[in-house]
Design a protein around this motif. Sequence first.
Motif, short mmCIF file in Angstrom:
data_model
loop_
_atom_site.label_atom_id
_atom_site.label_comp_id
_atom_site.label_asym_id
_atom_site.label_seq_id
_atom_site.Cartn_x
_atom_site.Cartn_y
_atom_site.Cartn_z
N GLN A 1 0.81 -1.32 -0.03
CA GLN A 1 -0.01 0.03 0.03
C GLN A 1 0.92 1.15 -0.19
N LEU B 1 -4.19 10.70 2.59
CA LEU B 1 -3.79 9.57 2.03
C LEU B 1 -2.22 9.11 2.34
N ALA C 1 -2.04 7.66 5.75
CA ALA C 1 -2.63 6.32 5.51
C ALA C 1 -1.50 5.57 4.93
N ILE D 1 -9.82 5.59 1.13
CA ILE D 1 -8.69 4.62 1.31
C ILE D 1 -9.08 3.37 0.96
N GLU D 2 -10.35 2.75 1.41
CA GLU D 2 -10.94 1.51 1.13
C GLU D 2 -10.82 1.46 -0.54
N LYS E 1 -7.50 0.96 -1.94
CA LYS E 1 -6.92 -0.35 -1.53
C LYS E 1 -7.57 -1.70 -2.24
#
Length: 161
Positions: free
Chosen positions: A42, A64, A67, A155-156, A159
């Motif tokens: 990631q 981001l 994250a 974010i999900e 990913k």
Amino acid sequence: MSASNFVSNISSGSIGLYSADEPAKASAESTWSAADQRSEKQKQSKVLIVDDQRLIADTLAEILGNAGFDAVAAYDGFDALDKASRFHPNWVLTDVLMPRMNGVELAIAMRKNYPYSAILLFSGQAGISEILQEGHRQGYQFELIAKPIHPMRLIERLKQD
């Protein structure tokens, strides 16, 4: 941490880099779990955020970055194309309504020049259907996300691929 501090930390070398030929240190840090490996992948994801509203672009880049993504902000389509030529993003997240070059025009240019970059358009404005239709007429289709988007949802989504 602000976006400028994040960039400053990278530039100053405060983030550790390891060579593949360095021996692993015998510590808890050297044992990676599957979750650590996913997290490392990631971190390698590069996201170019494009919005003419600097606060939005900078805030998303900072979120981001925190994250684990490598995130860079651009403030119009031409700035984005310039940064993409050096940054080579995995993802381009762009506003649709921007001056000089709208998000669909940018997305088409990105698709032509960087076909492996995934593109997400986002907009909080009604009346963008004509802009999207122009892209469709040229044979392009892009995913559209409504603004505002909750950071965890974004974010999900990033990913997923």
